[in-house]
Motif scaffolding. Structure first.
Motif, short mmCIF file in Angstrom:
data_model
loop_
_atom_site.label_atom_id
_atom_site.label_comp_id
_atom_site.label_asym_id
_atom_site.label_seq_id
_atom_site.Cartn_x
_atom_site.Cartn_y
_atom_site.Cartn_z
N GLU A 334 31.04 37.73 47.70
CA GLU A 334 30.75 37.34 48.88
C GLU A 334 31.80 36.22 49.37
OE1 GLU A 334 28.40 37.15 46.69
OE2 GLU A 334 26.67 38.54 47.41
N ASP A 335 32.41 35.51 48.38
CA ASP A 335 33.27 34.75 48.66
C ASP A 335 34.59 35.13 49.07
OD1 ASP A 335 31.65 32.46 48.38
OD2 ASP A 335 32.15 32.05 46.19
N TYR A 336 34.90 36.55 48.65
CA TYR A 336 36.07 37.13 48.96
C TYR A 336 36.27 37.41 50.61
CZ TYR A 336 39.51 40.77 49.45
OH TYR A 336 40.87 41.51 49.84
N VAL A 337 35.04 37.67 51.07
CA VAL A 337 34.90 38.20 52.48
C VAL A 337 35.31 36.80 53.35
CG1 VAL A 337 33.35 38.98 54.30
CG2 VAL A 337 33.31 39.97 51.97
N HIS A 338 34.85 35.73 52.62
CA HIS A 338 34.72 34.41 53.40
C HIS A 338 36.18 33.86 53.43
CE1 HIS A 338 30.52 34.04 54.34
NE2 HIS A 338 30.35 34.39 53.31
N ARG A 339 36.83 34.02 52.19
CA ARG A 339 38.24 33.66 52.00
C ARG A 339 39.21 34.24 52.94
NH1 ARG A 339 39.22 32.93 45.62
NH2 ARG A 339 37.82 31.30 44.99
N ILE A 340 39.14 35.79 52.91
CA ILE A 340 40.10 36.58 53.52
C ILE A 340 39.77 36.37 55.04
CG2 ILE A 340 40.53 38.01 51.67
CD1 ILE A 340 39.12 40.23 53.14
N GLY A 341 38.70 35.83 55.34
CA GLY A 341 38.42 35.67 56.91
C GLY A 341 38.90 34.46 57.75
N ARG A 342 39.71 33.79 56.93
CA ARG A 342 40.71 32.69 57.24
C ARG A 342 41.74 33.34 58.33
NH1 ARG A 342 37.25 30.54 58.58
NH2 ARG A 342 35.81 31.70 57.55
N THR A 343 42.16 34.40 57.95
CA THR A 343 43.26 35.18 58.75
C THR A 343 42.71 36.28 59.43
OG1 THR A 343 45.41 36.22 58.47
CG2 THR A 343 43.61 36.75 56.82
N GLY A 344 43.60 36.92 60.32
CA GLY A 344 42.87 37.97 61.30
C GLY A 344 41.76 37.61 62.10
N ARG A 345 41.76 36.32 62.54
CA ARG A 345 40.60 35.92 63.38
C ARG A 345 40.96 36.12 64.94
NH1 ARG A 345 37.40 32.35 60.52
NH2 ARG A 345 36.78 31.29 62.46
N ALA A 346 40.01 36.29 65.65
CA ALA A 346 39.96 36.31 67.01
C ALA A 346 41.12 37.62 67.48
CB ALA A 346 40.34 35.08 68.03
N GLY A 347 40.98 38.72 66.76
CA GLY A 347 41.63 39.87 67.02
C GLY A 347 43.30 39.82 66.61
N ARG A 348 43.58 38.69 66.12
CA ARG A 348 44.87 38.64 65.45
C ARG A 348 45.09 39.53 64.03
NH1 ARG A 348 43.82 33.23 66.39
NH2 ARG A 348 45.01 32.37 68.20
N SER A 349 46.13 39.89 63.75
CA SER A 349 46.51 40.72 62.47
C SER A 349 46.63 39.54 61.41
CB SER A 349 47.79 41.55 62.78
OG SER A 349 48.69 40.96 62.92
N GLY A 350 46.38 39.90 60.24
CA GLY A 350 46.55 39.06 58.94
C GLY A 350 46.79 39.80 57.83
N LYS A 351 47.17 39.11 56.74
CA LYS A 351 47.22 39.72 55.60
C LYS A 351 46.62 38.98 54.33
CE LYS A 351 50.94 42.21 53.12
NZ LYS A 351 52.46 42.63 53.34
N ALA A 352 45.94 39.71 53.63
CA ALA A 352 45.24 39.02 52.34
C ALA A 352 45.71 39.56 51.04
CB ALA A 352 43.79 39.20 52.39
N MET A 353 46.39 38.85 50.09
CA MET A 353 46.66 39.30 48.87
C MET A 353 46.16 38.64 47.80
SD MET A 353 50.89 39.70 50.06
CE MET A 353 51.35 40.30 48.85
N MET A 354 45.93 39.44 46.77
CA MET A 354 45.10 38.89 45.42
C MET A 354 45.99 39.05 44.24
SD MET A 354 41.26 39.00 44.77
CE MET A 354 41.11 40.85 45.01
N ILE A 355 45.94 38.07 43.39
CA ILE A 355 46.28 38.51 41.91
C ILE A 355 45.12 38.58 40.79
CG2 ILE A 355 47.60 37.44 39.95
CD1 ILE A 355 49.18 35.90 42.06
N CYS A 356 45.33 39.69 40.25
CA CYS A 356 44.15 39.86 39.43
C CYS A 356 44.59 40.29 37.91
CB CYS A 356 43.20 41.26 39.72
SG CYS A 356 42.08 41.67 38.67
N VAL A 357 44.08 39.14 37.02
CA VAL A 357 44.42 39.30 35.41
C VAL A 357 43.23 40.12 34.72
CG1 VAL A 357 45.62 37.01 35.85
CG2 VAL A 357 43.24 37.03 35.07
N PRO A 358 43.73 40.61 33.74
CA PRO A 358 42.69 41.42 33.11
C PRO A 358 41.10 41.12 33.06
CG PRO A 358 44.74 41.56 31.77
CD PRO A 358 44.78 40.67 32.92
N LYS A 359 41.05 39.68 32.65
CA LYS A 359 39.54 39.07 32.52
C LYS A 359 38.82 39.07 33.98
CE LYS A 359 41.25 34.21 33.29
NZ LYS A 359 41.18 33.04 32.56
N ASP A 360 39.80 39.22 35.10
CA ASP A 360 39.00 39.24 36.42
C ASP A 360 38.71 40.80 36.84
OD1 ASP A 360 38.98 36.57 36.66
OD2 ASP A 360 40.82 36.44 37.65
N GLU A 361 38.90 41.75 36.02
CA GLU A 361 38.70 43.15 36.58
C GLU A 361 37.28 43.48 36.96
OE1 GLU A 361 40.64 45.51 33.82
OE2 GLU A 361 42.75 45.18 34.34
#
Length: 509
Positions: A334-361
């Motif tokens: 659920e925290d992923y939704v809240h984190r990326i929700g800091r961008t793209g607010r009020a109809g603006r466009s935004g970009k959310a990128m993530m780094i995933c290491v093997p232990k986080d798959e």
């Protein structure tokens, strides 16, 4: 299309809304405000950035226009999980209530009790607080909650995640049963269902988006990263993040980078500063004044990159955030939704990128299952070079070479030590005895000097005839007990030379 003027809000509130530049309510506002004005309990569920704060602030101001606050008895209460979110609610209240005479107080940590007590003593219409500081004031006898008419729990799921359930339940027990209650949250966990069933009475459920969905205006992506060497994973991961920021170029006007741990926030912010990036950390362990300065600087544009823990993931209305980087994959989907929700607010466009290491798959799979879509995989930026990884074949050969060397050195020490020790040990003592006959007895009497002889005696006693020696010594010991000419009684051949020498000298004297 519904307008704010159609929602039966107070004319003074409508005027403030117009001055703020808003004309059309968001879906959550259009759905919740009418029920709230009727006095019903409300359960609002909507993704972050959809205007939940105004959906309870606007009806509260309208309903509280009638009546008067009394000392230490606030007429309404808004609970927020973090200081930043509470401060943001207070700012919204100032904007929408500026044409009214309603008063407010903000109770959060990092501010002196004295200033807050003075506001409470005067009497406030709206009390905005974090649960911990609210209970602190109550236990000090400075606050009564028996006059609360409207109670709001903002970001309810975050409240539960942060372990505020006992505090929330206690606060509810201190308020009147006849209060109006509003719960607002981005996700609806089973635990919230239990809480709402306990404290809300036939609430109007307003759900304007599927639970745990990200805004369609946000472009998502994840880089699958594997370090060349395990001990260099953190270094290579930070280098990858810098390359990702650089690859965005001027499009990355500002960004929030989220980490799972507070310690990592400080380390990453320090690393970015070292490489010339304008970055500042923010997390719960920092002083409140420092957190406020950092957020104000980020909003004003003097701070380009905000490195944050999840304290900044929920409810913070920071406009025009161009990028969100998840340096760590959040452990709770659920925290992923809240984190990326800091961008793209009020109809603006935004970009959310993530780094995933093997232990986080595994956590990545949970996120994709929650949002019901696969996050596009991204290639690392061009020119990004991880630290050189060791070649497996070379490392294996090196390991094979080292192991036999160690084994040979051990075998030499085992084979050569017994033969060399008896030959070399007596030499120093004999040489000293020949050079100085008078000093020889003193040298012999010293236990340190006789250590080689003791070693030689022990080595001889461990020889092949050890069992025979034991038997012979036992027999000889029994035969010697009655003898008068024996130098030492009871110790046999194991008697150290320096002890035998001392006895011999005494008998000679």
């Amino acid at each position: 299309m519904t307008a704010f003027s159609d929602l039966k809000l107070d004319p003074k509130v409508i005027k403030a809304i117009d001055e703020a530049g808003y004309t059309t309510p968001t879906p959550i506002q259009a759905g919740a405000i009418p029920h709230a004005l009727e006095g019903r309990d409300v359960l609002g569920i909507a993704q972050t950035g959809t205007g939940k704060t105004a959906s309870f602030t606007l009806p509260m101001i309208t309903l509280l226009q009638k009546g008067r606050a009394r000392a230490r008895m606030p007429r309404s209460l808004v609970l927020a999980p973090t200081r930043e979110l509470a401060a943001q609610v207070a700012e919204n209240f100032d904007v929408y209530a500026k044409h009214t005479k309603l008063t407010k107080a903000l109770l959060i940590g990092g501010v002196s009790f004295k200033e807050q007590d003075q506001l409470i003593d005067k009497g406030v219409d709206v009390l905005i607080a974090t649960p911990g500081r609210l209970l602190d004031h109550f236990e000090r006898g400075k606050l009564l909650l028996t006059g609360v008419q409207i109670m709001v729990v903002d970001e309810a799921d975050r409240m539960l995640d942060m372990g505020f359930i006992p505090d929330i339940e206690r606060i509810f027990s201190l308020t009147p049963f006849t209060r109006q209650t509003m719960f607002y949250s981005a996700t609806m966990a089973p635990e919230i269902e239990r809480i709402t069933n306990m404290f809300l009475s036939s609430p109007a459920r307003i759900e304007v988006a599927r639970q745990a969905t990200a805004s369609e205006t946000i472009t998502q992506g994840v880089v699958m990263f594997r370090a060349g060497r395990r001990d260099r994973e953190a270094t290579e991961k930070r280098a990858l993040l810098r390359a990702m920021i650089d690859a965005e170029g001027e499009a990355c006007t500002n960004a929030i980078i989220f980490c799972n741990r507070k310690v990592e926030v400080d380390v990453l912010a320090k690393s970015l500063k070292k490489y010339g990036y304008d970055a500042e950390p923010i997390h719960g362990d920092l002083d409140q004044s420092q957190r406020t300065r950092t957020l104000d600087g980020f909003r004003a544009g003097s701070v380009r990159i905000l490195v944050a823990s999840d304290v900044a993931a929920r409810g913070l209305d920071i406009p025009a955030v161009s990028h969100v980087f998840n340096y760590d994959v959040p452990s709770h989907a659920e925290d992923y939704v809240h984190r990326i929700g800091r961008t793209g607010r009020a109809g603006r466009s935004g970009k959310a990128m993530m780094i995933c290491v093997p232990k986080d798959e595994k956590n990545l799979a949970d996120i994709e299952r929650l949002i019901d879509k696969e996050i596009p995989r991204l290639e690392p930026p061009e020119g990004h070079k991880s630290a050189p990884a060791p070649v497996p074949a070379a490392s294996d050969e090196a390991g094979e070479e080292k192991r036999p060397r160690r084994s040979r050195s051990r075998s030499r020490s085992r084979d050569e030590a017994p033969s060399e020790a008896p030959k070399q040990a007596p030499e120093p003592v004999e040489a000293e005895a020949k050079a100085s006959p008078e000093a020889a007895p003193e040298a012999v009497e010293s236990p340190r000097d006789e250590t080689p002889r003791e070693t030689e005696t022990r080595n001889e006693s461990r020889g092949e005839g050890r069992s025979e020696g034991r038997g012979g010594r036992r027999g000889e010991g029994r035969g010697r007990r009655g003898g008068k000419d024996d130098a030492v009684v009871g110790m046999g051949d194991d008697t150290p030379a320096f002890i035998a020498k001392s006895f011999a000298e005494r008998r000679a004297g």
